[in-house]
Enzyme design. Structure first.
Site, PDB file in Angstrom:
ATOM      1  N   GLN B 235      98.212 -51.872 -17.079  1.00 15.65           N
ATOM      2  CA  GLN B 235      96.572 -51.583 -17.215  1.00 15.65           C
ATOM      3  C   GLN B 235      96.042 -51.408 -18.485  1.00 15.65           C
ATOM      4  O   GLN B 235      94.758 -51.490 -18.912  1.00 15.65           O
ATOM      5  CB  GLN B 235      96.106 -50.701 -15.966  1.00 15.65           C
ATOM      6  CG  GLN B 235      96.258 -51.302 -14.792  1.00 15.65           C
ATOM      7  CD  GLN B 235      95.812 -49.903 -13.380  1.00 15.65           C
ATOM      8  OE1 GLN B 235      96.750 -49.830 -12.900  1.00 15.65           O
ATOM      9  NE2 GLN B 235      94.849 -49.547 -13.892  1.00 15.65           N
ATOM     10  N   CYS B 383      89.841 -44.558  -9.055  1.00 16.14           N
ATOM     11  CA  CYS B 383      88.645 -43.511  -9.208  1.00 16.14           C
ATOM     12  C   CYS B 383      88.920 -43.156 -10.684  1.00 16.14           C
ATOM     13  O   CYS B 383      89.899 -43.454 -11.225  1.00 16.14           O
ATOM     14  CB  CYS B 383      88.864 -42.408  -8.552  1.00 16.14           C
ATOM     15  SG  CYS B 383      90.343 -41.151  -8.818  1.00 16.14           S
TER      16      CYS B 383
END
Lengths: 162, 799, 292
Positions: B235, B383
Site C-alpha cells: 500500500q 482505520c
C-alpha cells in the site's frame, strides 16, 4: 502427466502432476482471472463454471479430474467486445472494488442465474454465500445480480449495450 | 432494492459529486487485472517458508539436507545466511527491530524459520516440508497482563538489558513503552468531584485485515545492471523503496518497487514482512527472480494483526448527564516485536481521539505496550492509527454512562456533543477538530430509522418477554496523517504527491504517491482533475504504484488518500490552471487579469462569448506558448496538509435476539456519514457498505485467538470467520456534508469511518437488548454463547 | 498450499475401482466430491499414497425411488438433491439438509454418500441418515451388502467399510403422508461446521399419536448420535410441548461435545436440546399439527 482441458471452448494441452489443483492449471494456462485466496475451500475466488451449469471451487478439484469437462472462466464470459450482462451489471452497480473476488463471484452468480433466473434478494444472498468479498459488503453485488437477471430476461440483451 | 438501467461509461467533464462509474472496472470484470501472482518472469524461482510449530522455543538445529535432495530445490536459507548479508534483523516502523528468519529462537507460533527456493511451487512446498528443525520449547507469555510479572519469561533476549526503548524507558524486559497524554492530576481531581462516575473494562480483540489476496512479492535482481525490481503487494511503494534501500544498502535509484493491482489491503499490506525480504535476498543470491505468495495460513498467523487493546475507562458526569472528565488506561499487546504501523511520534497512534464527539474539559489517556509470544503487527486495519479502538471505547462508554444515569443514549449524546460553533475545536487531548455538526447528523439518523417508535416497540416487546435492542454510535475520526510538523514514518514526512501531465491534444496522465486497493482512485483522482481543469474524465489516466514514475508519497492507508493525495491532486491542477490562464490570455489576446475561469472554461471578463477551453490551452502550451513562458503543461505538487481531517457519523442499529440459541439478528442499520465534500457518491456509498461489513465482522465473528500454549486458533478461513452475503445485514446509508475548512476540496476521507464507527453500534444494540437483565457490557466478538449465557443466567429459555 | 504427491487412479468400472481399493488398502482413498478430502490434502493432514477417482464410474449418479426407498447413488451431488423439486416437496428432512451442507458452491461437487463415508463428527448427512433410518449399500470383492446406517457409522471418521469396499448408494425410506422431518443447524457462518445440529423424522398414526420417531444429532459428540431415549419417549404418544421438552432433554443428556471456538460443552449440549425441540416442532408443523 499430459492432460487436455477444454477451457472457454479452447482445448489446452497441459503438463501437470496429479496433485496439480485445477486453479493452478488454469492459471498456468495463462488465464489469471481466476484467483486463489485461501487453502480451505472457503473464499470462492477460484470459482469456475463446470459444464455450463455447475460451479466448482477450482482449488478443490485436481486438474486431472477436469478432463472431459468444459470449464468456463471469467475470460470466457464476454462475447467478443460485448460484456456478459453480469459483467456489465457489476460495473453499473459498483459491485466490485479491489476486483479480487469479482471473477469467482461473477461465475457463482452465473450458475445461480442458470438455476434461478429471477432470484429474490434473499435467494441471491443465499446463492452467493460460498463466495467471500471483503470490500463491497455484498449489497451492490446483490443489486448487480438483480440487474443482470433483468437484462438476461430481456430479448437479446438490449439493455447490455454500452 | 431498485435496479437502475445501465448507462454509458462516464464521458465528458465529470467533476465532484458525480456518481460516475469506475474507470478501473474495465479490466477487473473481464479477469484482466494484474495482481502480484499474475506476474511471471522468465527463469523465476518459487519460495516457500518453514514455520515454527511452537510459540516460544530455542532452535537447537536446522537440517536442510533432506530438502536439498528434492529435485528442483535450489537453496535453503536460515538466519545465519541472512546475517552474512546483514539482513537477519530489520528495523520495524515503530523503532524496534524484528527477525527476518528465527535467529536462535522463535517468539511466536508460525514464525518464519527457513526459506526454501525451488524451480516449481511443488518442489518449494515439498522442500519446506522436508526441513527438519529441532526445538526446545520455552515457557510462553500469552496474556498481556502477565507479560510484566516479575518472573515472566524473557522474550527478547536481544534487548533484555536495554531499558531505554525507541519511545522512552522500559520498566520490564517485556515492556516496550509507556505513553500518555493529558493531565492525570487534573483529570483525577475532576473525576473525584463528579456527581456520577462509571468505570468499565473492555477489550478490543486481536483482529486481522485478511484481504482476499494474500501478501506476495517477486524479487528481481538484475546482476548485469545492478538494478533491483521488486513487485510487491504494498500500500506504500515509496516508503518500501526507501526502507529497502536503507536495509540493503542498494542506492534508492537502483530500486524500483512496483505495486501491481492489489486485492484488498486494509492495512495488512503496509509493513515489510520477512517473506518479502527473503524473496529479495533469494533473488540477489541466486541471480534469478524469486516469487513468494503467502498461503492464507501465513497471512493470518504472521502478518500484521490489528487492535488487541485492553482498555479501562473512567468517566465523570453531572447528575443531569453532562460529562466532565475521562481517564483511560490501556494495555496494548504488540506481540513479539513492536512492528506497529504508526507515525513515529505516536506509538499509540491517534488513540487520543478517545474523547470522541463530546466536549470533555478534562481527559487523560495512558498506554503501556508489552511483548507477548504472538506475531507482530498493530496495523491500522481499515482505520486511522488506533482510532477504531478509541472510537469503540468512547462510544461504548457513553452507553454505559447512559445506563448509569438512566438516560436515553441519544439524549445523553445530544447533551454532550461539541456544538457547531465550537469549531475549530481544541480537544482536551490536544487535537484541533476541523469541523462538524454532530447534532444534525444524529438527528438525521434517528429520523431515518424511526428511533422513538422503535423505543416504543422495544418497551412493548420487553413486556412480552421478547428481546430487541437499539444501539447508537456517534463517532468522530481523525484521519489524513498528516501535517509534517507532527507526522513522519521513519523520519519521512507524511505529505503526499501528485503529478499531472496534460498532453497537447487535451488528454492527461496523472500520478500519485498513493496506491489504491479498491478505493477507486483511478476514477476519483480523474474526477478531481476533471473538476479543476475542465478536461474530459475519459481522457484522464490515473497511474499509481510504480516508484519509477509516480511522485513520492507515503501511500494509501489510514484514510489518508483523499486528505493528502486528493489535496495534492487538486493543488497540482490549480497550479496547472494558473499557467493555463496565462496561455488563455495569450490566445484571447487580453491581459491575464481580464481572464476568469467560469464553467470550466477561460472567459474574458464581461465578454462571455470570448472563451477558450482547456483543450485549446493544452494544444497552445505545446504549439503556441506565449513568449517568455516555459512551454508545456505539467506539474508536480507535494501537499503538506495543515491539519488532519475529522470525519464523523451517526449510526443506529436494531437487533433482535433469539432466546433459544443466543443468536443476534441485525434487523436494521442506518449509517449517516459526514466525510465533508463528496467526490463520487457511488464510491463513497460502496466504501461505507464495505466498512460496515468489516465492523459487523469484528463485532460478531472475527477474532485472532490463542490458547494457553500460544497456539494460533484462527489460522485459516474455517476458523477466522469472514461474513458471507447471507450473514451480512442490509445497510441503509446517507450523509450530511460539513466540508473541511482546510482541505482544498473540503473532503475528509471516508473509507474507514464505517469500520471505526460501527462496532460500538452493534455492541450497544446487543447490550441494550439485555440491559434490563442487568447487562452493562459484553466484549467482542459477541458470540451466540455469550448471549446465551446471559439469557440462561437470567432464567430465559425457549425453543 | 500444495498436497503431497500421490498416485492417481481413474477406474472406468466398479470392478476396477474395487481392485484398486483392495490392492492399496488403507493407503488408498476414494475421491468422489473431494470437498473434505482435497482441503485436508492441501494442509497435508491427509497424505494418501493412492487416490481412486470414482467420478468416471458409470451409473452412480442416480436419484430414484424404488421399493419404498429413495436411492442416492455415490456420485449424486448435494445440489442434485437441493434442486430436486420432488425432494423439496416430499422429503422435508433431506431437503432441509441439502440447503445447509457446507456452502452453495461446495454443494455442486460434494456428494451425499461421500459425506457419510467421511463420517465427520459434524457431518450433516449422517444426522439425517440416522433420523430417517437410512441404509448404506456397499460393494466389495465378495458382493454387495446393505447395512443400516447405525452399523455403518462406527466412530469419528470411521465407518464399517473394509479394505477393498466401496459405498455405492444410500437409501432413505420414502415418507408417507403422515411423515415429515426437519433439520435444524446453527453455524457461525455459511460454510462453517455446525456448532450443533439436529435431524428429526416423525411418522404419525392416523389418530395423531406418534408412530415412529427418529432423532439424530451432530457436532455434539465424537460422531453423530441417535437420541434413542428421546425416540422412545415420543413413540406412541400424542405430541405436546411437555413431551417435546422431555424428548429434547434426552439430546442434551447424551451429547458429549468437545469444547472449541464454536462453543463450550455446556452450550453445545443445550443447543442439542434446543435444536431437537425446534426440529420436532417444525416437523409437526409440517404435518399440520400445532402443539400447545
Amino acid at each position: 502427466m499430459e492432460i487436455t482441458l477444454n477451457i472457454n471452448g479452447t482445448e489446452k494441452k497441459l503438463n501437470v502432476e496429479p496433485r496439480t489443483l485445477l486453479v493452478q492449471a488454469i492459471r498456468d494456462a495463462g488465464l489469471t482471472g481466476t484467483h486463489i485466496g485461501c487453502d480451505s475451500s472457503s473464499c470462492g475466488v477460484c470459482t469456475v463454471v463446470l459444464d455450463g451449469k455447475t460451479a466448482v471451487k477450482s482449488c478443490t478439484m485436481f486438474a486431472v479430474q477436469a478432463e472431459g469437462h468444459s470449464i468456463t472462466t471469467i475470460e470466457g464470459l464476454a462475447q467478443g467486445d460485448k460484456l456478459h450482462p453480469l459483467q456489465q451489471a457489476f460495473h453499473d452497480q459498483h459491485g466490485l472494488q479491489c476486483g479480487y473476488c469479482t471473477p469467482g463471484m461473477i461465475m457463482a452468480a452465473y450458475v445461480l442465474l442458470q438455476h434461478n433466473p429471477n432470484p429474490s434478494e434473499e435467494e441471491i444472498r443465499f446463492g452467493l454465500s460460498g463466495n467471500l468479498c471483503r470490500c463491497t459488503g455484498y449489497q451492490n453485488i446483490v443489486k448487480a445480480v438483480q440487474q443482470a437477471a433483468q437484462m438476461l430476461q430481456q430479448p437479446t440483451g438490449a439493455a447490455a449495450d454500452d | 432494492m431498485s435496479v437502475q438501467t445501465p448507462n454509458l461509461e462516464p464521458k465528458g467533464i465529470q467533476g465532484l459529486g458525480k456518481p460516475i462509474k469506475r474507470k478501473e472496472d474495465a479490466r477487473f470484470i473481464v479477469g484482466k487485472g494484474t495482481y502480484l501472482d499474475d506476474i511471471n518472469l522468465p527463469g523465476m524461482l518459487y519460495m516457500a517458508l518453514v514455520h515454527s510449530p511452537y510459540a516460544h522455543a530455542k532452535i537447537l538445529n536446522i537440517d536442510a539436507s533432506e530438502a536439498l535432495k528434492i529435485p528442483g530445490v535450489k537453496a535453503v536459507i536460515t538466519a545465519k545466511d541472512l546475517a552474512a548479508a546483514g539482513l537477519s534483523w530489520i528495523p520495524t516502523l515503530a523503532g524496534d527491530k524484528q527477525m527476518v528468519l528465527a535467529d536462535g529462537k522463535v517468539l511466536y507460533q508460525y514464525q518464519e524459520v527457513a526459506a526454501v527456493f525451488a524451480e516449481t511451487r511443488q518442489a518449494a512446498a515439498d522442500g519446506a516440508a522436508a526441513v527438519q528443525v529441532e526445538y526446545e520449547p520455552l515457557p510462553v507469555v500469552v496474556d498481556p497482563y502477565k507479560a510484566t510479572d516479575p518472573d515472566a519469561p524473557v522474550l527478547r533476549e536481544d534487548i533484555k538489558d536495554k531499558m531505554e526503548g525507541a519511545h522512552g524507558p522500559r520498566r520490564h524486559h517485556n515492556h516496550i513503552w509507556n505513553w500518555s497524554v493529558g493531565s492525570k492530576e487534573e483529570t483525577e481531581k475532576a473525576l473525584a468531584q463528579s456527581e456520577v462516575r462509571i468505570k468499565q473494562h473492555m477489550v478490543y480483540p486481536r483482529s486481522h485485515p485478511a484481504p482476499l489476496e494474500p501478501c506476495g512479492c517477486i524479487g528481481d535482481m538484475n546482476k548485469a545492471t545492478g538494478r533491483l525490481t521488486v513487485y510487491m503487494t504494498t500500500q506504500a511503494p515509496h516508503a518500501i523503496r526507501t526502507v529497502l534501500s536503507l536495509v540493503t544498502g542498494i542506492p534508492e535509484n537502483n530500486i524500483r518497487v512496483i505495486s501491481p493491482d492489489i486485492g484488498g489491503g486494509f492495512g495488512n499490506k503496509v509493513p515489510v514482512y520477512p517473506g518479502y525480504v527473503c524473496a529479495i535476498v533469494g533473488s540477489i543470491v541466486l541471480g534469478a527472480p524469486v516469487k513468494w505468495v503467502e498461503t492464507r495460513t501465513e497471512n493470518l498467523t504472521t502478518t500484521g494483526f490489528a487492535r488487541d487493546f485492553h482498555m479501562d475507562i473512567e468517566i465523570g458526569a453531572t447528575k443531569d448527564g453532562k460529562v466532565t472528565a475521562m481517564k483511560v488506561y490501556t494495555l496494548a499487546d504488540h506481540g513479539a516485536f513492536d512492528a506497529a504501523a504508526d507515525p513515529s511520534k505516536y506509538p499509540a497512534g491517534l488513540f487520543s481521539i478517545c474523547t470522541g464527539s463530546y466536549d470533555f474539559q478534562k481527559a487523560y489517556a495512558e498506554v503501556d505496550a508489552v511483548y507477548t509470544n504472538k506475531a507482530p503487527g498493530g496495523v491500522a486495519y481499515r482505520c486511522s492509527f488506533r482510532v477504531t479502538e478509541a472510537s469503540y471505547l468512547i462510544e461504548r462508554s457513553m452507553d454505559v454512562l447512559a445506563h448509569e444515569l438512566k438516560m436515553d443514549p441519544a439524549e445523553l449524546r445530544l447533551k454532550n456533543f461539541i456544538r457547531p460553533e465550537q469549531f475549530p475545536y481544541p480537544s482536551a487531548l490536544g487535537w484541533t477538530y476541523d469541523s462538524g455538526d454532530y447534532e444534525k447528523t444524529l438527528k438525521v439518523a434517528l429520523e431515518r430509522i424511526g428511533y422513538y417508535e422503535l423505543r416504543k416497540e422495544q418497551a412493548e416487546k420487553r413486556a412480552r418477554g421478547e428481546l430487541m435492542g437499539i444501539g447508537i454510535s456517534t463517532f468522530t475520526e481523525i484521519v489524513g496523517a498528516g501535517p509534517s510538523k507532527d507526522f513522519d514514518i521513519l523520519g519521512i514526512k507524511m505529505f503526499d504527491g501528485a503529478e499531472i501531465r496534460v498532453h497537447p491534444s487535451g488528454s492527461a496522465i496523472v500520478r500519485a504517491g498513493t496506491r489504491h486497493q479498491g478505493q477507486g482512485h483511478e476514477t476519483t483522482w480523474a474526477q478531481i482533475v476533471s473538476e479543476e481543469l475542465g478536461l474530459d474524465v475519459d481522457k484522464i489516466i490515473v497511474e499509481e504504484g510504480d516508484t519509477d514514475t509516480a511522485p513520492y508519497g507515503l501511500g494509501t492507508y489510514a484514510s489518508r488518500s483523499t486528505p493528502t493525495a486528493g489535496g495534492a491532486m487538486a493543488l497540482a491542477a490549480r497550479r496547472i490552471r494558473e499557467k493555463a490562464k496565462k496561455i488563455a490570455a495569450h490566445l484571447l489576446e487580453v491581459s491575464e487579469n481580464d481572464v476568469e475561469w467560469v464553467d470550466k472554461k477561460f472567459v474574458v471578463k464581461g465578454v462571455p462569448s470570448k472563451s477558450v477551453t482547456m483543450n485549446e490551452v493544452a494544444f497552445a502550451a505545446y504549439t503556441n506558448p506565449p513568449p517568455g513562458l516555459e512551454p508545456g503543461l505539467e506539474t508536480t505538487y507535494y501537499y503538506d496538509p495543515p491539519n488532519l481531517t475529522f470525519p464523523h457519523g451517526a449510526y443506529v442499529c436494531v437487533v433482535d435476539i433469539d432466546k433459544g440459541t443466543g443468536e443476534v439478528k441485525v434487523r436494521r442499520f442506518v449509517a449517516i456519514d459526514d466525510c465533508g465534500t463528496i467526490i463520487n457518491p457511488m464510491i463513497v456509498e460502496g466504501q461505507v457498505h464495505g466498512g460496515l461489513t468489516e465492523g459487523f465482522a469484528i463485532a460478531f465473528m472475527q477474532e485472532i485467538a490463542f490458547d494457553e500454549q500460544g497456539n494460533h486458533l484462527a489460522s485459516n478461513f474455517t476458523d477466522y470467520l469472514l461474513p458471507t452475503a447471507l450473514e451480512t445485514p442490509r445497510w441503509e446509508t446517507g450523509h450530511t456534508v460539513t466540508p473541511s475548512p482546510h482541505h482544498p476540496l473540503g473532503a475528509k476521507g471516508v473509507g474507514e469511518s464505517p469500520t471505526v464507527g460501527s462496532p460500538a453500534a452493534f455492541v450497544n444494540a446487543v447490550v441494550d437488548a439485555l440491559a434490563h437483565l442487568g447487562v452493562r457490557h459484553i466484549d467482542m466478538p459477541i458470540t451466540r454463547e455469550k448471549v446465551w449465557r446471559i439469557l440462561r443466567q437470567s432464567g430465559i429459555d425457549s425453543f | 498450499m500444495i498436497p503431497a504427491a500421490f498416485e492417481y487412479k481413474r477406474p472406468m468400472s466398479l470392478e476396477e475401482a474395487i481392485d484398486h481399493l483392495a490392492k492399496h488398502g488403507y493407503d488408498a482413498r476414494v475421491l468422489a466430491g473431494g470437498q473434505s478430502l482435497i482441503p485436508a490434502m492441501r494442509y497435508r493432514l491427509a497424505q494418501p499414497g493412492v487416490l481412486v477417482d470414482i467420478n468416471k464410474l458409470p451409473n452412480l449418479s442416480y436419484l430414484s425411488e424404488e421399493g419404498g426407498m429413495l436411492r442416492i447413488g455415490a456420485l449424486v451431488r448435494d445440489t442434485d438433491v437441493e434442486f430436486n423439486k420432488d425432494i423439496q416437496h416430499r422429503y422435508h428432512l433431506i431437503s432441509d439438509v441439502s440447503m445447509v451442507v457446507a456452502d452453495p458452491i461446495v454443494r455442486y461437487r460434494g456428494t451425499v454418500v461421500g459425506s457419510l463415508c467421511h463420517n465427520d463428527p459434524s457431518g450433516d448427512w449422517a444426522a439425517a441418515a440416522i433420523a430417517a433410518r437410512a441404509q448404506m449399500v456397499i460393494k466389495g470383492k465378495n458382493g454387495t451388502r446393505v447395512e443400516p446406517i447405525d452399523q455403518f457409522l462406527v466412530d469419528s471418521f470411521a465407518t464399517s467399510l473394509g479394505e477393498g469396499e466401496l459405498a455405492v448408494e444410500v437409501r432413505f425410506p420414502t415418507p408417507n403422508a403422515l411423515t415429515s422431518g426437519a433439520y435444524e443447524k446453527i453455524e457461525r457462518k455459511v460454510g462453517d461446521y455446525a456448532t450443533a445440529a439436529a435431524a428429526v423424522q416423525l411418522e404419525l398414526n392416523p389418530d395423531g399419536t406418534i408412530k415412529e420417531a427418529g432423532i439424530g444429532i451432530t457436532a455434539v459428540a465424537h460422531m453423530p448420535l441417535r437420541v434413542v431415549e428421546g425416540e422412545n419417549l415420543l413413540r406412541g404418544q400424542k405430541p405436546s410441548m411437555e413431551l417435546i421438552r422431555a424428548a429434547a432433554e434426552e439430546a442434551r443428556k447424551i451429547a458429549d461435545p468437545t469444547p472449541d471456538a464454536r462453543g463450550s460443552a455446556e452450550y453445545k449440549k443445550d443447543m442439542a436440546r434446543v435444536l431437537v425441540g425446534r426440529g420436532l416442532l417444525k416437523a409437526l408443523n409440517r404435518l399440520g399439527v400445532a402443539v400447545a
